[in-house]
Write a protein that holds these residues in place. Structure first.
Motif, short mmCIF file in Angstrom:
data_model
loop_
_atom_site.label_atom_id
_atom_site.label_comp_id
_atom_site.label_asym_id
_atom_site.label_seq_id
_atom_site.Cartn_x
_atom_site.Cartn_y
_atom_site.Cartn_z
N THR A 31 1.04 -1.30 -0.31
CA THR A 31 -0.12 -0.37 -0.18
C THR A 31 0.54 1.15 -0.43
OG1 THR A 31 -2.15 -1.14 0.80
CG2 THR A 31 -1.16 0.81 0.53
N LEU A 32 0.58 2.23 -0.60
CA LEU A 32 1.37 3.11 -1.13
C LEU A 32 0.38 4.98 -0.31
CD1 LEU A 32 2.36 3.25 -4.78
CD2 LEU A 32 3.45 2.52 -3.07
N THR A 33 1.40 5.41 0.85
CA THR A 33 0.97 6.35 1.84
C THR A 33 1.61 7.38 1.68
OG1 THR A 33 0.18 6.75 3.45
CG2 THR A 33 1.56 5.56 3.32
N SER A 34 1.60 8.27 2.53
CA SER A 34 2.57 9.40 2.76
C SER A 34 1.69 10.26 3.54
CB SER A 34 2.67 10.82 1.29
OG SER A 34 3.33 11.62 2.03
N PRO A 35 2.97 10.94 4.83
CA PRO A 35 2.48 11.26 5.53
C PRO A 35 1.69 12.95 5.58
CG PRO A 35 4.76 10.36 6.08
CD PRO A 35 4.59 10.73 5.15
N VAL A 36 1.70 13.06 4.33
CA VAL A 36 1.28 14.82 3.67
C VAL A 36 -0.07 14.33 3.73
CG1 VAL A 36 0.89 16.51 1.61
CG2 VAL A 36 3.44 14.96 2.23
N MET A 37 -0.48 13.85 3.58
CA MET A 37 -2.34 12.44 3.54
C MET A 37 -2.60 13.32 4.63
SD MET A 37 -3.50 11.70 0.37
CE MET A 37 -2.77 10.97 -0.96
N ARG A 38 -2.49 13.20 6.20
CA ARG A 38 -2.64 13.58 7.89
C ARG A 38 -2.30 14.63 7.77
NH1 ARG A 38 -0.54 11.11 13.09
NH2 ARG A 38 -2.50 10.89 14.34
N ASP A 56 -5.73 13.11 -9.99
CA ASP A 56 -4.60 11.64 -9.90
C ASP A 56 -4.27 11.35 -8.85
OD1 ASP A 56 -3.50 14.27 -9.70
OD2 ASP A 56 -1.93 14.81 -10.99
N VAL A 57 -4.38 11.62 -7.29
CA VAL A 57 -4.33 11.40 -5.88
C VAL A 57 -4.33 10.54 -5.66
CG1 VAL A 57 -4.24 12.06 -3.89
CG2 VAL A 57 -3.47 14.20 -5.56
N LEU A 58 -4.30 9.75 -5.15
CA LEU A 58 -5.02 7.98 -5.09
C LEU A 58 -5.85 8.58 -3.54
CD1 LEU A 58 -1.29 5.84 -4.06
CD2 LEU A 58 -2.79 5.84 -5.60
N ASP A 59 -6.26 7.22 -3.56
CA ASP A 59 -7.39 7.21 -2.25
C ASP A 59 -6.96 7.82 -0.83
OD1 ASP A 59 -9.62 7.51 -1.01
OD2 ASP A 59 -10.61 5.11 -1.11
N ARG A 60 -8.21 9.20 -0.44
CA ARG A 60 -7.28 9.82 0.57
C ARG A 60 -7.57 8.54 1.91
NH1 ARG A 60 -5.56 14.63 3.36
NH2 ARG A 60 -6.03 15.28 0.91
N GLN A 61 -8.68 7.66 1.84
CA GLN A 61 -9.25 6.98 3.24
C GLN A 61 -8.42 5.77 3.56
OE1 GLN A 61 -11.05 8.06 5.71
NE2 GLN A 61 -11.85 10.20 4.64
N LYS A 62 -7.88 5.96 2.05
CA LYS A 62 -6.50 4.23 2.10
C LYS A 62 -5.28 4.71 2.69
CE LYS A 62 -9.89 1.70 -0.08
NZ LYS A 62 -10.94 -0.20 0.55
N CYS A 63 -4.89 5.30 1.61
CA CYS A 63 -3.97 6.25 2.82
C CYS A 63 -3.63 6.32 3.88
CB CYS A 63 -3.29 7.36 1.75
SG CYS A 63 -3.38 7.27 -0.70
N LEU A 64 -4.49 6.75 4.43
CA LEU A 64 -4.95 7.12 6.49
C LEU A 64 -4.96 6.15 7.37
CD1 LEU A 64 -7.17 10.24 5.85
CD2 LEU A 64 -4.72 10.85 6.34
N ALA A 65 -5.56 4.86 6.21
CA ALA A 65 -6.01 3.60 7.27
C ALA A 65 -4.49 2.66 6.62
CB ALA A 65 -6.86 2.63 6.28
N ALA A 66 -3.83 3.37 5.83
CA ALA A 66 -1.86 2.19 5.26
C ALA A 66 -1.57 3.20 6.55
CB ALA A 66 -1.92 2.62 4.55
N LEU A 67 -1.60 4.76 7.15
CA LEU A 67 -0.03 5.03 7.95
C LEU A 67 -0.30 4.68 9.45
CD1 LEU A 67 -0.63 9.20 6.78
CD2 LEU A 67 0.88 7.13 6.63
N ALA A 68 -2.19 4.46 9.50
CA ALA A 68 -2.79 4.30 11.14
C ALA A 68 -2.67 2.80 11.62
CB ALA A 68 -4.36 3.94 10.38
N ALA A 69 -2.68 2.07 9.96
CA ALA A 69 -2.04 0.22 10.24
C ALA A 69 -0.32 0.63 10.82
CB ALA A 69 -2.49 -0.16 8.89
N LEU A 70 0.46 1.52 10.60
CA LEU A 70 2.16 2.12 10.25
C LEU A 70 1.48 1.97 12.15
CD1 LEU A 70 3.81 3.55 7.38
CD2 LEU A 70 3.75 1.45 7.94
N ARG A 71 0.96 3.57 12.42
CA ARG A 71 1.81 3.97 13.88
C ARG A 71 1.36 2.54 14.91
NH1 ARG A 71 -1.10 7.65 11.47
NH2 ARG A 71 -3.12 6.79 12.06
N HIS A 72 -0.16 1.33 13.81
CA HIS A 72 0.23 0.71 15.26
C HIS A 72 0.52 -0.23 15.52
CE1 HIS A 72 -5.02 1.80 14.00
NE2 HIS A 72 -3.87 2.25 15.35
N ALA A 73 1.27 -0.58 14.34
CA ALA A 73 2.38 -1.92 14.01
C ALA A 73 4.03 -0.90 14.44
CB ALA A 73 3.25 -2.21 13.14
#
Length: 237
Positions: A31-38, A56-73
């Motif tokens: 999953t691709l994401t960036s802290p800028v999404m938050r 051309d920007v990825l889905d914000r909710q998907k990126c936010l969910a990936a960032l949350a998963a990184l914080r949880h890990a």
């Protein structure tokens, strides 16, 4: 290498899927994401402004969910990995979520938060059995009940309840199921909670380690006579 992989992009999931062509076939989702999404654009007035993302920007909710998963890990690695009983109890609760429909509504992140709080507050030397019982006691006390204290999410900036996705009926069912499991544990029927066969009775009966030395009765006649003899010896000396 000789192994060949198929790389496929999935724009809807904001991810890249890599699949192995040889048996056994396995796929890995990146999953691709960036802290800028938050980050949110907040003007000087303090009111949040919703900005429409370019096409051309990825889905914000998907990126936010990936960032949350990184914080949880990262949180799990820092807080729960050092508690051996915590990892064992989480595995048991995962098995409950797979076997019992009532527990399937409990998400994994809320489960990890609850177990870590129960084990860390009970001491580092808590056994897995005591830790599991402590978790059932915590749920039975009404932490999931509507109007209860809830479960604070430490990985979010704003105060967030990790149990917000549960309905009132789900909370009551989880509380009742934990109370039933706690009664089974109290009556030494934990094998029913774990869905396993009961352990056989011990081959040799457990010995009670009583003190072989008997305490002398102060009111007996022997004690009085011995005391009198001692006094006579002292007088003779």
């Amino acid at each position: 290498t000789e192994d060949k992989y198929e790389v496929k992009r999935c724009v809807e999931e904001a991810a890249i899927i890599v699949t192995a062509e040889k048996e056994p076939k396995a796929s890995c989702t990146i999953t691709l994401t960036s802290p800028v999404m938050r980050e949110t654009n907040t003007p000087e007035s303090g009111d949040s402004v919703s900005v429409k993302d370019p096409p051309d920007v990825l889905d914000r909710q998907k990126c936010l969910a990936a960032l949350a998963a990184l914080r949880h890990a990262k949180w799990f690695q820092a807080r729960a990995t050092g508690l051996p009983s915590c990892v064992v109890v989480i595995r048991i609760l995962r098995d409950l979520c797979q076997r019992i429909p009532t527990w399937s509504h409990l998400n994994q992140w809320a489960m990890e938060l609850l177990v870590e709080k129960c084990v860390s507050s009970g001491g580092p030397n808590m056994s897995p059995g005591d830790a599991l019982r402590r978790v059932f006691e915590c749920i039975s006390s009404g932490i999931f009940s509507p109007g209860g204290p809830g479960l604070y999410d430490p990985c979010e900036k704003d105060p967030t309840d990790a149990l917000a996705s549960l309905t009132s009926q789900m909370r009551e069912d989880l509380t009742a199921s934990a109370q039933h499991a706690l009664r089974l544990v109290a009556f030494r029927m934990i094998h029913k909670v774990l869905a396993m066969d009961q352990l056989p009775a011990p081959r040799f009966p457990r010995q009670r380690f009583n003190n072989p030395r008997k305490r002398r009765h102060t009111g007996s006649g022997e004690g009085v006579e011995e005391g009198g003899e001692k006094k006579e010896k002292k007088d003779g000396e």
